[in-house]
Design an enzyme around this catalytic site. Structure first.
Site, PDB file in Angstrom:
ATOM      1  N   GLN A 218      62.194  18.237  54.649  1.00 36.59           N
ATOM      2  CA  GLN A 218      61.967  18.654  53.254  1.00 36.59           C
ATOM      3  C   GLN A 218      60.501  18.484  52.835  1.00 36.59           C
ATOM      4  O   GLN A 218      60.086  19.022  51.814  1.00 36.59           O
ATOM      5  CB  GLN A 218      62.856  17.824  52.316  1.00 36.59           C
ATOM      6  CG  GLN A 218      64.343  18.017  52.573  1.00 36.59           C
ATOM      7  CD  GLN A 218      65.219  17.230  51.598  1.00 36.59           C
ATOM      8  OE1 GLN A 218      64.735  16.689  50.611  1.00 36.59           O
ATOM      9  NE2 GLN A 218      66.515  17.189  51.865  1.00 36.59           N
TER      10      GLN A 218
ATOM     11  N   TYR B 245      59.559  14.996  46.625  1.00 42.17           N
ATOM     12  CA  TYR B 245      59.337  15.614  45.320  1.00 42.17           C
ATOM     13  C   TYR B 245      58.407  14.737  44.460  1.00 42.17           C
ATOM     14  O   TYR B 245      57.465  15.231  43.839  1.00 42.17           O
ATOM     15  CB  TYR B 245      60.686  15.823  44.629  1.00 42.17           C
ATOM     16  CG  TYR B 245      60.602  16.386  43.229  1.00 42.17           C
ATOM     17  CD1 TYR B 245      60.386  17.747  43.017  1.00 42.17           C
ATOM     18  CD2 TYR B 245      60.751  15.565  42.117  1.00 42.17           C
ATOM     19  CE1 TYR B 245      60.316  18.261  41.723  1.00 42.17           C
ATOM     20  CE2 TYR B 245      60.690  16.070  40.826  1.00 42.17           C
ATOM     21  CZ  TYR B 245      60.468  17.417  40.628  1.00 42.17           C
ATOM     22  OH  TYR B 245      60.403  17.930  39.345  1.00 42.17           O
TER      23      TYR B 245
ATOM     24  N   LYS C 130      54.699  15.692  42.943  1.00 44.37           N
ATOM     25  CA  LYS C 130      54.340  15.684  41.519  1.00 44.37           C
ATOM     26  C   LYS C 130      53.205  14.702  41.233  1.00 44.37           C
ATOM     27  O   LYS C 130      52.398  14.922  40.338  1.00 44.37           O
ATOM     28  CB  LYS C 130      55.580  15.374  40.676  1.00 44.37           C
ATOM     29  CG  LYS C 130      56.626  16.496  40.726  1.00 44.37           C
ATOM     30  CD  LYS C 130      56.059  17.818  40.199  1.00 44.37           C
ATOM     31  CE  LYS C 130      57.094  18.914  40.101  1.00 44.37           C
ATOM     32  NZ  LYS C 130      56.580  20.155  39.504  1.00 44.37           N
TER      33      LYS C 130
HETATM   34  P1  NDP Z   1      64.394  25.741  37.994  1.00 44.65           P
HETATM   35  O1  NDP Z   1      64.802  25.498  39.395  1.00 44.65           O
HETATM   36  O2  NDP Z   1      65.424  26.076  36.976  1.00 44.65           O
HETATM   37  O3  NDP Z   1      63.265  26.878  37.950  1.00 44.65           O
HETATM   38  C1  NDP Z   1      62.209  26.836  38.858  1.00 44.65           C
HETATM   39  C2  NDP Z   1      61.423  28.118  38.742  1.00 44.65           C
HETATM   40  O4  NDP Z   1      60.374  28.087  39.723  1.00 44.65           O
HETATM   41  C3  NDP Z   1      62.256  29.360  39.039  1.00 44.65           C
HETATM   42  O5  NDP Z   1      61.834  30.400  38.194  1.00 44.65           O
HETATM   43  C4  NDP Z   1      61.900  29.672  40.483  1.00 44.65           C
HETATM   44  O6  NDP Z   1      62.070  31.026  40.839  1.00 44.65           O
HETATM   45  C5  NDP Z   1      60.419  29.293  40.448  1.00 44.65           C
HETATM   46  N1  NDP Z   1      59.845  29.173  41.773  1.00 44.65           N
HETATM   47  C6  NDP Z   1      60.216  28.347  42.773  1.00 44.65           C
HETATM   48  N2  NDP Z   1      59.470  28.577  43.853  1.00 44.65           N
HETATM   49  C7  NDP Z   1      58.603  29.573  43.528  1.00 44.65           C
HETATM   50  C8  NDP Z   1      57.596  30.263  44.238  1.00 44.65           C
HETATM   51  N3  NDP Z   1      57.318  30.011  45.521  1.00 44.65           N
HETATM   52  N4  NDP Z   1      56.879  31.211  43.581  1.00 44.65           N
HETATM   53  C9  NDP Z   1      57.146  31.501  42.290  1.00 44.65           C
HETATM   54  N5  NDP Z   1      58.117  30.914  41.588  1.00 44.65           N
HETATM   55  C10 NDP Z   1      58.845  29.952  42.202  1.00 44.65           C
HETATM   56  O7  NDP Z   1      63.580  24.438  37.578  1.00 44.65           O
HETATM   57  P2  NDP Z   1      63.235  23.805  36.146  1.00 44.65           P
HETATM   58  O8  NDP Z   1      63.116  24.861  35.113  1.00 44.65           O
HETATM   59  O9  NDP Z   1      64.112  22.666  35.941  1.00 44.65           O
HETATM   60  O10 NDP Z   1      61.791  23.194  36.477  1.00 44.65           O
HETATM   61  C11 NDP Z   1      60.581  23.731  35.963  1.00 44.65           C
HETATM   62  C12 NDP Z   1      59.502  22.712  36.212  1.00 44.65           C
HETATM   63  O11 NDP Z   1      59.834  21.479  35.554  1.00 44.65           O
HETATM   64  C13 NDP Z   1      59.304  22.358  37.687  1.00 44.65           C
HETATM   65  O12 NDP Z   1      57.932  22.172  37.931  1.00 44.65           O
HETATM   66  C14 NDP Z   1      60.049  21.039  37.823  1.00 44.65           C
HETATM   67  O13 NDP Z   1      59.586  20.287  38.896  1.00 44.65           O
HETATM   68  C15 NDP Z   1      59.741  20.405  36.483  1.00 44.65           C
HETATM   69  N6  NDP Z   1      60.667  19.347  36.081  1.00 44.65           N
HETATM   70  C16 NDP Z   1      61.991  19.646  35.835  1.00 44.65           C
HETATM   71  C17 NDP Z   1      62.834  18.644  35.423  1.00 44.65           C
HETATM   72  C18 NDP Z   1      64.273  18.906  35.108  1.00 44.65           C
HETATM   73  O14 NDP Z   1      64.997  17.953  34.744  1.00 44.65           O
HETATM   74  N7  NDP Z   1      64.764  20.151  35.185  1.00 44.65           N
HETATM   75  C19 NDP Z   1      62.375  17.243  35.262  1.00 44.65           C
HETATM   76  C20 NDP Z   1      60.981  17.065  35.542  1.00 44.65           C
HETATM   77  C21 NDP Z   1      60.178  18.095  35.935  1.00 44.65           C
HETATM   78  P3  NDP Z   1      63.468  31.582  41.471  1.00 44.65           P
HETATM   79  O15 NDP Z   1      64.399  31.794  40.325  1.00 44.65           O
HETATM   80  O16 NDP Z   1      63.036  32.821  42.151  1.00 44.65           O
HETATM   81  O17 NDP Z   1      63.958  30.526  42.418  1.00 44.65           O
END
Ligand code: NDP
Length: 264
Positions: free
Chosen positions: A100, A188, A192
Site C-alpha cells: 500500500q 496514509y 498526509k
Molecule cells: P473520497 O474518496 O470520497 O473522494 C476522493 C476524491 O479524490 C474522489 O473524487 C476521487 O476520484 C479523487 N481521486 C483519487 N485519486 C485521484 C487521482 N489519481 N486523480 C484525481 N482524482 C483522484 O474522499 P473524501 O472526500 O473523504 O476525501 C477528500 C480529502 O479529504 C482527501 O484528501 C482525504 O484524504 C481528506 N480527508 C478525508 C477525511 C474523511 O473523513 N473523509 C478525513 C481527513 C482527511 P474518483 O471518484 O475517480 O475515485
C-alpha cells in the site's frame, strides 16, 4: 473580478462540497476529476454556469501536463488551488502494508506535489492566490520519531528533500525496518504528514508574496473514503478548505482543523 478555482477530486465527497462552496467567491470553478462521466455528472449536479469539468489524474504526469496547459489556455491563471484528491486503503483491504505504501505516496504525495508544481506559475499570476492542501489530522508529526519530526519541520527543508524522505520511508517499509527507523505505522498518515510539510515549505518560499499556502483537516466526514462512517457531513468538513481559499484569508503556513489554526 475574475477568480478562478481548481479543486481536485471534486466529483464526490469533500471535494464536491469545496467546489460548490467556492461558487460563492469565484467566477470559474474547475472540477478536476479523473473520470469524465463522474466529473460531468458532478457539474450537472452543481447546475451553475461557473462550474466546469476538466479531466485530471494526479497520478499521471502526462495528464497533469495536459491539464495545466488547458487551464492556461482557457483561463490564463489560477487564483485558488485546492489539492483535495487522495486515496486511502480500507482497513479490510487485503493488500499487505508494504504493497500500500507506493500507491499511497504516488497519489497523495507525488501527485499533489507534481500538480502543484505545474500550476504554481498560474497561481503566481493571481493577486490573491490561495493554495490549500487537504491533509488530515492523521498527518500529525507525533507519528514519527523525534529525529524525524525535526527533519520534517526543519525550516530549511526543500521539496526535493521532502520527496527523498518519502522515498526513504518507502525503502524502509520494503525492507521491513520502518518502525526501527523512526517512522509511524500508517502509509496514509505519513502521506498526509508529507502534504502538511509541503504546504509549509511553499508558505516559506512565497512569504511576502500574494500567494498564501496552508493545509487543513476536514475532520472525520461521511464519504466513500470513510465508508460513510465519519461523524461530520462532508459539506461541514469542506469549510476548512474553503475558508483558506478566500481572498481575505491572511493565514500562511498554518494547519487548520475544526475551522481554527491547530498544532501540527
Ligand atoms: P473520497 O474518496 O470520497 O473522494 C476522493 C476524491 O479524490 C474522489 O473524487 C476521487 O476520484 C479523487 N481521486 C483519487 N485519486 C485521484 C487521482 N489519481 N486523480 C484525481 N482524482 C483522484 O474522499 P473524501 O472526500 O473523504 O476525501 C477528500 C480529502 O479529504 C482527501 O484528501 C482525504 O484524504 C481528506 N480527508 C478525508 C477525511 C474523511 O473523513 N473523509 C478525513 C481527513 C482527511 P474518483 O471518484 O475517480 O475515485
Amino acid at each position: 473580478m475574475t477568480r478562478v478555482a481548481v479543486v481536485t477530486g471534486a466529483n464526490k465527497g469533500i471535494g464536491f462540497h469545496v467546489a460548490q462552496q467556492l461558487l460563492a467567491s469565484c467566477t470559474v470553478v474547475i472540477l478536476a476529476c479523473r473520470d469524465a462521466s463522474r466529473g460531468e455528472a458532478a457539474v450537472r449536479r452543481l447546475s451553475d454556469p461557473k462550474a466546469r469539468f476538466m479531466q485530471l489524474d494526479i497520478g499521471d504526469e502526462a495528464s497533469i501536463a495536459t491539464f495545466a496547459a488547458a487551464v492556461e489556455q482557457d483561463v490564463g491563471r489560477v487564483d485558488v488551488l485546492v489539492n483535495n484528491a487522495a486515496i486511502a486503503f480500507k482497513a479490510a483491504d487485503p493488500t499487505p502494508f508494504a504493497g500500500q505504501t507506493e500507491p499511497t505516496l504516488k497519489i497523495n504525495v507525488r501527485g499533489t506535489v507534481a500538480l502543484t508544481d505545474a500550476l504554481l506559475p498560474l497561481l503566481e499570476r493571481s493577486d490573491a492566490g490561495r493554495l490549500v492542501h487537504v491533509a488530515s489530522m492523521a498527518g500529525k508529526l507525533r507519528q514519527v520519531s523525534r529525529k524525524r519530526q525535526r527533519d520534517f519541520s526543519d525550516p530549511a527543508l526543500t521539496t526535493e528533500q521532502l520527496l527523498s524522505l518519502a522515498d526513504e520511508f518507502a525503502a524502509d517499509v520494503a525492507a521491513g525496518r520502518h518502525k526501527a527507523a523512526g517512522w509511524g505505522s500508517s502509509n496514509y498518515g505519513l502521506s498526509k504528514l508529507c502534504v502538511i510539510a509541503h504546504s509549509k515549505i511553499l508558505a516559506r518560499k512565497y512569504a511576502g508574496s500574494a500567494l498564501r499556502v496552508n493545509a487543513c483537516c476536514p475532520g472525520y466526514c461521511r464519504t466513500d473514503m470513510s465508508s460513510n462512517r465519519g461523524g461530520r457531513p462532508p459539506e461541514i468538513g469542506a469549510r476548512n478548505a474553503v475558508l483558506l481559499a478566500l481572498p481575505d484569508c491572511g493565514l500562511n503556513g498554518e494547519f487548520v482543523q475544526d475551522e481554527a489554526v491547530s498544532a501540527w
